[in-house]
Design an enzyme around this catalytic site. Structure first.
Site, PDB file in Angstrom:
ATOM      1  N   LYS A 258      58.354  28.200  12.383  1.00 20.06           N
ATOM      2  CA  LYS A 258      58.074  29.626  12.274  1.00 20.06           C
ATOM      3  C   LYS A 258      58.345  30.049  10.835  1.00 20.06           C
ATOM      4  O   LYS A 258      59.451  29.888  10.321  1.00 20.06           O
ATOM      5  CB  LYS A 258      58.974  30.400  13.230  1.00 20.06           C
ATOM      6  CG  LYS A 258      58.770  31.899  13.143  1.00 20.06           C
ATOM      7  CD  LYS A 258      59.504  32.605  14.248  1.00 20.06           C
ATOM      8  CE  LYS A 258      59.365  34.103  14.125  1.00 20.06           C
ATOM      9  NZ  LYS A 258      60.086  34.796  15.174  1.00 20.06           N
TER      10      LYS A 258
ATOM     11  N   LYS B  37      53.745  28.968  13.913  1.00 16.09           N
ATOM     12  CA  LYS B  37      53.534  30.407  13.870  1.00 16.09           C
ATOM     13  C   LYS B  37      53.757  30.923  12.457  1.00 16.09           C
ATOM     14  O   LYS B  37      54.748  30.532  11.843  1.00 16.09           O
ATOM     15  CB  LYS B  37      54.538  31.055  14.814  1.00 16.09           C
ATOM     16  CG  LYS B  37      54.533  32.547  14.792  1.00 16.09           C
ATOM     17  CD  LYS B  37      55.613  33.037  15.684  1.00 16.09           C
ATOM     18  CE  LYS B  37      55.671  34.544  15.561  1.00 16.09           C
ATOM     19  NZ  LYS B  37      56.719  35.105  16.319  1.00 16.09           N
TER      20      LYS B  37
HETATM   21  C1  PBG Z   1      61.153  37.624  17.232  1.00 15.89           C
HETATM   22  C2  PBG Z   1      59.703  37.405  17.174  1.00 15.89           C
HETATM   23  C3  PBG Z   1      58.796  37.844  16.199  1.00 15.89           C
HETATM   24  C4  PBG Z   1      57.543  37.499  16.658  1.00 15.89           C
HETATM   25  C5  PBG Z   1      57.702  36.814  17.868  1.00 15.89           C
HETATM   26  N1  PBG Z   1      59.050  36.746  18.162  1.00 15.89           N
HETATM   27  C6  PBG Z   1      58.998  38.646  14.962  1.00 15.89           C
HETATM   28  C7  PBG Z   1      59.853  38.176  13.884  1.00 15.89           C
HETATM   29  O1  PBG Z   1      60.308  37.030  13.844  1.00 15.89           O
HETATM   30  O2  PBG Z   1      60.136  39.002  13.023  1.00 15.89           O
HETATM   31  C8  PBG Z   1      56.251  37.847  15.973  1.00 15.89           C
HETATM   32  C9  PBG Z   1      55.050  37.912  16.841  1.00 15.89           C
HETATM   33  C10 PBG Z   1      53.879  38.591  16.245  1.00 15.89           C
HETATM   34  O3  PBG Z   1      53.877  39.027  15.086  1.00 15.89           O
HETATM   35  O4  PBG Z   1      52.888  38.700  16.981  1.00 15.89           O
HETATM   36  N2  PBG Z   1      62.011  36.670  16.813  1.00 15.89           N
END
Ligand code: PBG
Length: 325
Positions: free
Chosen positions: A196, A249
């Site tokens: 991520k 992601k």
């Molecule tokens: C939380 C989380 C996030 C997303 C999914 N889980 C945001 C972040 O890490 O700030 C983002 C999903 C999206 O933008 O569609 N940990």
């Protein structure tokens, strides 16, 4: 012209193109993220994500019914909590009677066959808007992991099929596996957000949950977008710690990473077509720059072509409609 090879011959007709298309996308590969809000009859618009709403539990049930009719049967749930329920250690995340666990139970009762995934991180519950506990401006790893593992047991008890840690703390997959097993949840899966990135494409999601960091950014835990070898290191650790599936992601700026991860490991690979990617297509279509449906189809197929087995997308329902016709 005398040409032996004329690649265009294979593109002559729609039927030919259909016959030799290399990439398939099935409705069953789509996961619909859902934003939950307390109350009844609540359907709150999210300005940066037209067509997506925060829904109260009664309306979430309706939405799941509608999705299942189209063949979308996997859901990822995110609670949007009032500021009054947030604190620095995310206490509400362990409340078995909280918004998310009670809604999970309702869904489980009404739709025993759908697959329910829960997001595991502190940000929806954190008064600091971070994925972990903050001490002296630092997001502390090990203390956060302990809370996350307990949170997973709450979700599993309420009926989650899979928990999905999105926090990027080190060692959380192993700790979660151990805690779930020790509580008897050996069948509850872990879909890890292994790779991520600290990304600009999460903006609309943070609007949806009102969960933007109150200070700083997430770069001490989420990955640097310049790196892809590091992605394989994260994958190796998560698989060794017991991840059943892994995720990359965001998706669109990271198709190369999806391909690398797919070649590197033997568990299913998910891609998250994140909120900013959704919002940009919506905004681009509204501005007359692109055709929304064609852009949606092309981008989701590109994720499959890169190697994603599963795609989390806010387009799950329109894409399912498109695939079904
Ligand atoms: C939380 C989380 C996030 C997303 C999914 N889980 C945001 C972040 O890490 O700030 C983002 C999903 C999206 O933008 O569609 N940990």
């Amino acid at each position: 012209m005398k040409l032996t090879q004329r690649p265009r011959r294979n593109r002559r007709s729609e039927a030919l193109r259909q016959m030799i298309a290399e990439t398939e996308l099935r409705v069953s590969q789509l996961v619909l993220p859902l934003f939950l809000v307390e109350g009844k009859g609540q359907k709150q618009a999210i300005a940066s994500m037209p067509g997506i709403f925060r829904l109260s539990p009664d309306l979430i049930l309706e939405e799941i019914g509608k999705a299942a009719q189209l063949g979308v049967k996997t859901f990822d749930l995110f609670p949007a909590l009032p500021e009054s329920k947030k604190d620095s250690t995310g206490t509400e995340s362990l409340n078995p009677n909280g918004l998310l666990p009670t809604t999970l139970k309702m869904i489980r009762d009404k739709y025993p066959d759908v697959t329910l995934i829960t997001d595991v991180a502190l940000d929806p519950y954190s008064s600091d808007g971070h994925d972990g506990v903050v001490r002296d401006g630092i997001i502390v790893n090990d203390e956060t992991v302990e809370i996350l593992a307990k949170m997973c047991v709450v979700h599993a008890k309420a009926g989650a099929d899979m928990v999905s840690p999105s926090d990027m703390m080190d060692g959380r997959v192993g700790a979660i596996r151990e805690m779930l097993d020790s509580e008897g949840f050996t069948d509850t899966g872990i879909l890890s957000y292994s790779v991520k990135y600290a990304s600009s494409f999460y903006g609309p999601f943070r609007e949806a949950l009102d969960s933007a960091p109150k200070f700083g950014d997430k770069k001490t835990y989420q990955m640097d977008f310049r790196n892809s070898r590091e992605a394989l290191r994260e994958i190796d650790l998560d698989v060794a710690e017991g991840a059943d599936m892994v995720m990359v992601k965001p998706a669109l700026s990271y198709l190369d990473v999806i391909a690398k991860v797919k070649a590197h490991c033997n568990v299913p690979v998910a891609a998250y077509n994140v909120s900013g990617e959704y919002g940009l297509i919506k905004a681009g279509a509204k501005a007359g720059i692109i055709d929304e449906t064609r852009a949606m189809v092309e981008t989701l197929y590109s994720m499959r072509r890169a190697g994603a087995d599963v795609i989390f997308t806010y387009f799950a329902l329109p894409m399912a409609e498109w695939l079904n016709t």
